[in-house]
Scaffold this active site. Structure first.
Site, PDB file in Angstrom:
ATOM      1  N   SER A 115       0.634  -1.326   0.014  1.00  0.00           N
ATOM      2  CA  SER A 115       0.028  -0.056  -0.032  1.00  0.00           C
ATOM      3  C   SER A 115       0.891   1.411  -0.066  1.00  0.00           C
ATOM      4  O   SER A 115       0.513   2.199  -0.585  1.00  0.00           O
ATOM      5  CB  SER A 115      -1.064  -0.048   1.144  1.00  0.00           C
ATOM      6  OG  SER A 115      -0.305  -0.015   2.326  1.00  0.00           O
ATOM      7  N   ASP A 338      -3.149   6.859  11.478  1.00  0.00           N
ATOM      8  CA  ASP A 338      -2.241   6.178  10.620  1.00  0.00           C
ATOM      9  C   ASP A 338      -1.022   6.662  10.163  1.00  0.00           C
ATOM     10  O   ASP A 338      -0.834   8.020   9.856  1.00  0.00           O
ATOM     11  CB  ASP A 338      -2.985   6.412   9.133  1.00  0.00           C
ATOM     12  CG  ASP A 338      -2.054   5.571   7.899  1.00  0.00           C
ATOM     13  OD1 ASP A 338      -1.100   5.187   8.291  1.00  0.00           O
ATOM     14  OD2 ASP A 338      -2.602   5.574   6.920  1.00  0.00           O
ATOM     15  N   HIS A 341       1.472   5.322   6.261  1.00  0.00           N
ATOM     16  CA  HIS A 341       0.905   6.038   4.939  1.00  0.00           C
ATOM     17  C   HIS A 341       1.550   7.480   5.028  1.00  0.00           C
ATOM     18  O   HIS A 341       1.858   8.016   5.998  1.00  0.00           O
ATOM     19  CB  HIS A 341      -0.126   5.599   4.425  1.00  0.00           C
ATOM     20  CG  HIS A 341      -0.550   4.116   4.196  1.00  0.00           C
ATOM     21  ND1 HIS A 341      -1.274   3.713   5.186  1.00  0.00           N
ATOM     22  CD2 HIS A 341      -0.412   3.349   3.307  1.00  0.00           C
ATOM     23  CE1 HIS A 341      -1.317   2.239   4.741  1.00  0.00           C
ATOM     24  NE2 HIS A 341      -0.706   2.147   3.830  1.00  0.00           N
TER      25      HIS A 341
END
Length: 362
Positions: A115, A338, A341
Site C-alpha cells: 500500500s 495512520d 502511509h
C-alpha cells in the site's frame, strides 16, 4: 592513496552505508562498481513556500485516494506540503513531468509492492497529470493491476499490488503466503521497461489486517514466523527471480528503500507525544534519534546477492525525519491514526523527484 581510500571504504562499510552516502552500487556479477555521483539521498528538509510547490492539489488531481487526501479530510495545517528535500552536495533537478514522459515514450513503468507503493504510484501519476493537465489519459483497474496511460506519449504508469513480492495462494479456504514462490507476479512484471519494487509495511500486520493465514516455505507450513526472517526470505526469492528472469538490456530495476512509520515517539525522542498524531514539523537536523531502520540491513544484504543491475532508491533515512507527513487522524478511517502511509501531496512527491532524477540518468 585514492586506491587505498576506496579499499578502506569497501572493507569497513556495508552496502547500505555507501548507498546512504549517496553512492550507487551497480551489481555486476562478482564485481561491484562504485560510482561516485551527485549525492541526492543525503541532505536536509527545507521549508520552501515558493511556487510551483506543491506540484498538484487534491482538487486538481483526479486520482488521489481518500485514504491519503489529508487536506480534504480536514487537516488544518499545511506546512507539511512546503518542505523540499535538498541534497547537501548538489542541487536536485526540479521535477519535469513532460521530460519524463518524452524519455519513456512507448514504455511501461510499473510499481510493484504494498500500500505504500500504491501511495507512491498515486503521487507520481498526480505529478505527471499536473505536468500535462490537458493531455488525455486512460485509467484502467483490473484485479490488482492499475494502469494509467497517456496516449499522446504512449506511456503507461502501472501499479501491481503484491504486498510481499512473493505469492499468496488459496488452499482450502486458507490463505498461504509462499515465501519461496513468485510465479503469479513474475508473469505480470516480465518484460516491463521500468520496475520499481517495494515491500515491508504489510509484513508487520497482525490480526484482521493480516492478509494471510499461514506461512509456507518448501514443505513446511507455519502459523507464523519471525517477521524479519520472513522479510529476508521473501526478498531472497525476489532476488532469485531478478537474477534468472530480468534482461537488464530491456528492463531497468529499482528498489524503493523501506518506508518508515512513526508509531512510537520514542524513536524521535519526544516524551510529550505518543505517535505521529499532531506532528506538524520534521525532525530537526539530519540524524534520526531512533537510528537506522531495522529492515535496511536485510535489504542491503539481499541486494548484494543480485548479479543484475539494481538501483536502490535510498529514501529510508530522509523519510524517518518526516514524522509530520502521515495522515494521522486525517485518513479515510475516522478516528484511526495512520502513521504508516503518507499524505498527498507530501513526502512521496520527494521520493518521485528522486526517482525521476535517477531514471533520467540510469
Amino acid at each position: 592513496m585514492a586506491f587505498t581510500a576506496i579499499m578502506f571504504l569497501l572493507g569497513t562499510a556495508t552496502t547500505a552505508g555507501l548507498l546512504g552516502l549517496g553512492h550507487y552500487f551497480t551489481h555486476m556479477g562478482k564485481h561491484k562498481k562504485l560510482e561516485v555521483e551527485c549525492d541526492i539521498f543525503h541532505g536536509r528538509w527545507e521549508y520552501d513556500d515558493a511556487d510551483p510547490y506543491p506540484l498538484y492539489s487534491p482538487h486538481t488531481c483526479p486520482f488521489i485516494s481518500n485514504q491519503f487526501d489529508c487536506q480534504s479530510n480536514g487537516r488544518p495545517d499545511q506546512d507539511y506540503i512546503k518542505y523540499r528535500w535538498k541534497p547537501y552536495s548538489c542541487t536536485l533537478p526540479p521535477f519535469n513531468g513532460k521530460r519524463l514522459l518524452q524519455r519513456f515514450e512507448g514504455k511501461r513503468i510499473m510499481f510493484v509492492g504494498d500500500s505504500v507503493g500504491y501511495n507512491q504510484w498515486l503521487s507520481l501519476v498526480c505529478m505527471l497529470h499536473s505536468a500535462v493537465p490537458k493531455a488525455k489519459y486512460l485509467l484502467e483497474t483490473k484485479g490488482g493491476l492499475s494502469t494509467l496511460t497517456f496516449p499522446a506519449h504512449n506511456v503507461s504508469v502501472m501499479f501491481s499490488r503484491n504486498d510481499f513480492l512473493v505469492d499468496i495462494v488459496d488452499d482450502k479456504n486458507e490463505r498461504i503466503l509462499k515465501l519461496d514462490s513468485i510465479r503469479n507476479g513474475g508473469q505480470i512484471w516480465k518484460d516491463v521497461d521500468v520496475l520499481v519494487f517495494n515491500t515491508w509495511n504489510e509484513g508487520l500486520q497482525t490480526g484482521k489486517k493480516q492478509s494471510w493465514d499461514f506461512i509456507e516455505e518448501g514443505n513446511a507450513r507455519h502459523k507464523d514466523i519471525d517477521r524479519l526472517a520472513a522479510f529476508e526470505k521473501a526478498l531472497n526469492t525476489w532476488a532469485k527471480w531478478v537474477n534468472s528472469t530480468v534482461d537488464p538490456k530491456k528492463t531497468k530495476i529499482l528498489f524503493q528503500g523501506v518506508s518508515p512509520d512513526h508509531a512510537n515517539s520514542r524513536d524521535w525522542a519526544d516524551p510529550n507525544a505518543k505517535n505521529c498524531k499532531g506532528q506538524t514539523r520534521p525532525v530537526a537536523g539530519h540524524n534520526y534519534p531512533g537510528g537506522r531502520h531495522r529492515g535496511e540491513a536485510i535489504l542491503d544484504k539481499v541486494l548484494g546477492r543480485i548479479s543484475k543491475s539494481v538501483r536502490l532508491l535510498n529514501v529510508t533515512a530522509l523519510s524517518q525525519l518526516r514524522k509530520d507527513g502521515h495522515p494521522s487522524s486525517y485518513g479515510s478511517s475516522k478516528g484511526a491514526v495512520d502513521c504508516t502511509h503518507w499524505c498527498l501531496p507530501g513526502v512521496p512527491d520527494a521520493w518521485n523527484e528522486l526517482l525521476s532524477a535517477t531514471l533520467l540518468r540510469y
